[in-house]
Design a protein around this motif. Structure first.
Motif, PDB file in Angstrom:
ATOM      1  N   ARG A  39     -14.695   1.047   1.388  1.00 43.14           N
ATOM      2  CA  ARG A  39     -14.609   1.029  -0.130  1.00 43.14           C
ATOM      3  C   ARG A  39     -13.942  -0.317  -0.464  1.00 43.14           C
ATOM      4  N   LYS A  40     -14.277  -0.962  -1.629  1.00 39.47           N
ATOM      5  CA  LYS A  40     -13.230  -1.945  -2.318  1.00 39.47           C
ATOM      6  C   LYS A  40     -12.022  -1.515  -2.476  1.00 39.47           C
ATOM      7  N   THR A  41     -10.880  -2.315  -2.315  1.00 39.17           N
ATOM      8  CA  THR A  41      -9.609  -1.727  -2.327  1.00 39.17           C
ATOM      9  C   THR A  41      -9.014  -2.923  -3.514  1.00 39.17           C
ATOM     10  N   ASP A  42      -7.827  -2.280  -4.222  1.00 38.58           N
ATOM     11  CA  ASP A  42      -7.118  -3.368  -4.808  1.00 38.58           C
ATOM     12  C   ASP A  42      -5.678  -4.112  -4.204  1.00 38.58           C
ATOM     13  N   TRP A  43      -5.817  -3.840  -3.125  1.00 42.57           N
ATOM     14  CA  TRP A  43      -4.568  -4.463  -2.248  1.00 42.57           C
ATOM     15  C   TRP A  43      -4.748  -6.119  -2.579  1.00 42.57           C
ATOM     16  N   PRO A  44      -3.852  -6.708  -2.974  1.00 38.55           N
ATOM     17  CA  PRO A  44      -3.755  -8.080  -3.302  1.00 38.55           C
ATOM     18  C   PRO A  44      -4.319  -9.032  -2.070  1.00 38.55           C
ATOM     19  N   ALA A  45      -4.938 -10.041  -2.340  1.00 39.16           N
ATOM     20  CA  ALA A  45      -5.651 -11.041  -1.479  1.00 39.16           C
ATOM     21  C   ALA A  45      -4.387 -11.744  -0.787  1.00 39.16           C
ATOM     22  N   ASP A  46      -3.665 -11.973  -1.460  1.00 39.04           N
ATOM     23  CA  ASP A  46      -2.333 -12.968  -0.943  1.00 39.04           C
ATOM     24  C   ASP A  46      -1.327 -12.112  -0.322  1.00 39.04           C
ATOM     25  N   ARG A  47      -1.467 -10.744  -0.170  1.00 36.35           N
ATOM     26  CA  ARG A  47      -0.274  -9.882   0.149  1.00 36.35           C
ATOM     27  C   ARG A  47      -0.546  -9.532   1.689  1.00 36.35           C
ATOM     28  N   ALA A  48       0.358  -9.805   2.445  1.00 39.94           N
ATOM     29  CA  ALA A  48       0.011  -9.842   4.094  1.00 39.94           C
ATOM     30  C   ALA A  48      -0.160  -8.235   4.187  1.00 39.94           C
ATOM     31  N   LEU A  49      -0.771  -7.644   5.079  1.00 34.98           N
ATOM     32  CA  LEU A  49      -1.169  -6.504   5.816  1.00 34.98           C
ATOM     33  C   LEU A  49      -0.589  -6.458   7.094  1.00 34.98           C
ATOM     34  N   ARG A  50      -0.096  -5.154   7.384  1.00 31.00           N
ATOM     35  CA  ARG A  50       0.154  -4.553   8.676  1.00 31.00           C
ATOM     36  C   ARG A  50      -0.611  -3.597   9.067  1.00 31.00           C
ATOM     37  N   ASN A  51      -0.873  -3.180  10.477  1.00 31.52           N
ATOM     38  CA  ASN A  51      -1.590  -2.124  10.437  1.00 31.52           C
ATOM     39  C   ASN A  51      -1.113  -0.833  10.012  1.00 31.52           C
ATOM     40  N   PHE A  52       0.017  -0.413  10.096  1.00 32.50           N
ATOM     41  CA  PHE A  52       0.990   0.489   9.540  1.00 32.50           C
ATOM     42  C   PHE A  52       0.653   0.631   7.974  1.00 32.50           C
ATOM     43  N   ASP A  53       0.187  -0.200   7.113  1.00 31.36           N
ATOM     44  CA  ASP A  53      -0.101  -0.080   5.756  1.00 31.36           C
ATOM     45  C   ASP A  53      -1.484   0.710   5.469  1.00 31.36           C
ATOM     46  N   ILE A  54      -2.297   1.067   6.774  1.00 29.32           N
ATOM     47  CA  ILE A  54      -3.696   1.537   6.442  1.00 29.32           C
ATOM     48  C   ILE A  54      -3.801   2.585   5.693  1.00 29.32           C
ATOM     49  N   PHE A  55      -2.657   3.897   5.705  1.00 27.56           N
ATOM     50  CA  PHE A  55      -2.609   5.055   4.959  1.00 27.56           C
ATOM     51  C   PHE A  55      -2.253   4.831   3.320  1.00 27.56           C
ATOM     52  N   ASP A  56      -1.500   3.753   3.286  1.00 26.55           N
ATOM     53  CA  ASP A  56      -1.126   3.095   1.940  1.00 26.55           C
ATOM     54  C   ASP A  56      -2.391   2.795   1.312  1.00 26.55           C
ATOM     55  N   VAL A  57      -3.152   1.850   1.995  1.00 27.33           N
ATOM     56  CA  VAL A  57      -4.415   1.340   1.631  1.00 27.33           C
ATOM     57  C   VAL A  57      -5.271   2.281   1.124  1.00 27.33           C
ATOM     58  N   ALA A  58      -5.613   3.293   2.175  1.00 24.84           N
ATOM     59  CA  ALA A  58      -6.557   4.218   1.738  1.00 24.84           C
ATOM     60  C   ALA A  58      -6.127   5.384   0.952  1.00 24.84           C
ATOM     61  N   LEU A  59      -5.121   5.549   0.643  1.00 25.77           N
ATOM     62  CA  LEU A  59      -4.640   6.644  -0.132  1.00 25.77           C
ATOM     63  C   LEU A  59      -4.439   6.067  -1.535  1.00 25.77           C
ATOM     64  N   ASN A  60      -3.796   4.860  -1.744  1.00 34.20           N
ATOM     65  CA  ASN A  60      -3.273   4.599  -3.003  1.00 34.20           C
ATOM     66  C   ASN A  60      -4.075   3.489  -3.472  1.00 34.20           C
ATOM     67  N   HIS A  61      -4.834   2.388  -2.841  1.00 34.90           N
ATOM     68  CA  HIS A  61      -5.579   1.220  -3.115  1.00 34.90           C
ATOM     69  C   HIS A  61      -6.957   1.375  -3.249  1.00 34.90           C
ATOM     70  N   VAL A  62      -7.578   2.696  -2.986  1.00 33.21           N
ATOM     71  CA  VAL A  62      -9.142   2.769  -3.110  1.00 33.21           C
ATOM     72  C   VAL A  62      -9.122   3.457  -4.434  1.00 33.21           C
ATOM     73  N   SER A  63      -9.915   2.911  -5.424  1.00 32.87           N
ATOM     74  CA  SER A  63      -9.606   3.512  -6.691  1.00 32.87           C
ATOM     75  C   SER A  63     -10.338   4.839  -6.781  1.00 32.87           C
ATOM     76  N   GLN A  64      -9.625   6.054  -7.538  1.00 29.79           N
ATOM     77  CA  GLN A  64     -10.364   7.140  -7.686  1.00 29.79           C
ATOM     78  C   GLN A  64     -11.647   7.148  -8.217  1.00 29.79           C
ATOM     79  N   SER A  65     -11.876   6.359  -9.106  1.00 32.39           N
ATOM     80  CA  SER A  65     -13.539   6.386  -9.725  1.00 32.39           C
ATOM     81  C   SER A  65     -14.491   5.988  -8.542  1.00 32.39           C
ATOM     82  N   ALA A  66     -13.930   4.945  -7.562  1.00 29.09           N
ATOM     83  CA  ALA A  66     -15.110   4.700  -6.621  1.00 29.09           C
ATOM     84  C   ALA A  66     -14.850   5.649  -5.440  1.00 29.09           C
ATOM     85  N   ALA A  67     -13.853   6.341  -5.058  1.00 28.54           N
ATOM     86  CA  ALA A  67     -13.986   7.359  -4.250  1.00 28.54           C
ATOM     87  C   ALA A  67     -14.459   8.822  -4.700  1.00 28.54           C
ATOM     88  N   ALA A  68     -14.646   8.596  -5.931  1.00 29.03           N
ATOM     89  CA  ALA A  68     -15.270  10.108  -6.502  1.00 29.03           C
ATOM     90  C   ALA A  68     -16.787  10.316  -6.166  1.00 29.03           C
TER      91      ALA A  68
END
Length: 423
Positions: A394-423
């Motif tokens: 899905r598209k996410t709203d994690w900022p393009a200029d914000r670094a990512l660690r692999n351990f951010d993945i649950f944060d991305v999947a649970l908090n940064h996928v819009s609920q409307s897109a996931a529904a």
């Protein structure tokens, strides 16, 4: 699915929103970003190619040392090793004077995301390739609740409802017990994930594979493309089943051999025996685990315990000597390494050594059985294996200029996928 969608859980200092539909996170062991890129480009992975175009595709950084246990535990706790305590597959316990495998749940110092969600009423499922991770990842789960399942492909034939939340796993998945040294071990994990999503419908599911293929085959090679074609079929099935699907890796992978195909090894115990006296220093290779046939316990990260009472000037001189040694990218004191890599000081030696791209470390030449290395060595552990993919369907709203660690993945999947897109 449960009816807890308004719940927000705080876990190890991070907040996670309860999912509106199943969230499936895959840790694709040893998956250098080029593996997926090459397979997709060559037409072997059409479902992954679609995700790269229509979903979210980023490069993230893994935990150093770039080994399996530290990164899997960082992914499932959302924090670096200084918080959860798992700094390698293997460490030296100064208190007991023993070298110890860190695959027992007692070594884990932080709750997992699964355990906390489970305690809040969620259904969770964890499937690992190797059993070494299963006890760590399953810590805190009540398998008698009917809301928790955790088993390994390696020991799927031994799973019971009381100990794993599910019995007769081979019949459930519909596949025979796979060989631990095979791509089939990972395929069993994927097949189990598809079955669980269909029948158990967990709120959170984590699938963790083995890097057997990646240790043997470079990105774009026939063997690698065959593996990713297999993976792609399961990606398609998971995506079609209706879930937020997020994919990352615990570490990358690089060739670690000379032009003639022989492993490019620096034997650190032999070196320190020469420099400080035989047996006075102790070299620990945190890559060490029971499954050494494909890497010979050779990786690009090591930690050294110096002789008791060694003068500070002597220790400094050893560090400088290491830094001048061919194949050494970094030689750091414990304090420097723990600050830079966010490691637990009590599970790290006096010196941390990181190799250059093609170099691996051994202890003593006589202690490594390399007979299982049937292809030129590929391994990991250093900074050159730090980059990993992070892909979401899905598209996410994690900022393009914000670094990512692999351990951010649950944060991305649970908090940064819009609920409307996931529904």
């Amino acid at each position: 699915m449960s009816t807890l969608q308004d719940t927000v859980l705080s876990i190890n200092g991070r907040d996670y929103r309860f999912p509106a539909e199943p969230v499936v996170v895959i840790c694709l062991d040893g998956s250098e970003p080029a593996y997926i890129e090459e397979a997709a480009k060559a037409g072997y992975a059409p479902h992954l190619a679609k995700l790269l175009r229509t979903g979210t595709s980023r490069i993230a950084q893994c935990v150093i040392p770039s080994f399996t246990n530290p990164n899997n535990l960082s992914i499932v706790t959302g924090r670096p090793p200084k918080v959860h305590g798992i700094a390698g597959n293997y460490f030296y316990d100064r208190a007991s004077g023993e070298e110890v495998m860190m695959n027992d749940a007692r070594f884990l110092r932080a709750p997992t995301i699964f355990a906390t969600f489970h305690d809040a009423g969620a259904k969770v499922a964890v499937v690992t390739a190797k059993d070494k991770l299963r006890t760590l990842l399953g810590k805190g789960l009540d398998f008698t609740s009917g809301r928790a399942i955790a088993f390994s492909a390696e020991k799927a034939n031994e799973a019971t409802r009381a100990q794993n939340g599910l019995g007769d796993v081979l019949a459930y998945v519909g596949k025979p017990l796979p060989d631990v040294y095979s791509a089939d071990l990972s395929e069993f994990v994927f097949a189990a994930g598809v079955k669980l999503l269909d029948t158990f419908r967990p709120d959170l599911m984590y699938l963790s594979t083995t890097d057997y293929v990646q240790h043997k085959a470079a990105p774009g090679s026939p063997k690698a493309n065959e593996f990713y074609a297999m993976f792609d079929r399961y990606v398609g099935a998971l995506d079609a089943a209706g879930c937020v699907l997020a994919i990352t890796a615990d570490h990358g992978m690089n060739g670690k051999h000379r032009a003639d195909g022989a492993p490019d090894v620096l034997y650190l115990q032999d070196l320190f025996d020469e420099w400080t006296g035989k047996g006075r220093s102790r070299v620990i290779l945190p890559i060490t685990d029971p499954y050494v046939a494909h890497h010979g316990a050779l990786g690009s990260f090591a930690t050294v315990y110096l002789p008791e009472g060694l003068a500070a000037a002597e220790a400094a001189a050893l560090l400088e000597r290491l830094r001048q040694t061919e194949g050494i990218q970094l030689a750091l004191t414990s304090a420097e390494a723990c600050e830079r890599f966010e490691l637990p000081p009590d599970r790290i030696g006096d010196v941390v050594v990181v190799g250059t791209r093609a170099k691996v470390f051994g202890t003593s030449a006589a202690r490594h059985d390399l007979s299982g290395l049937t292809e030129p060595l590929r391994s990991h552990g250093g900074l050159t294996e730090e980059n990993v993919p992070l892909i979401v369907n899905r598209k996410t709203d994690w900022p393009a200029d914000r670094a990512l660690r692999n351990f951010d993945i649950f944060d991305v999947a649970l908090n940064h996928v819009s609920q409307s897109a996931a529904a």
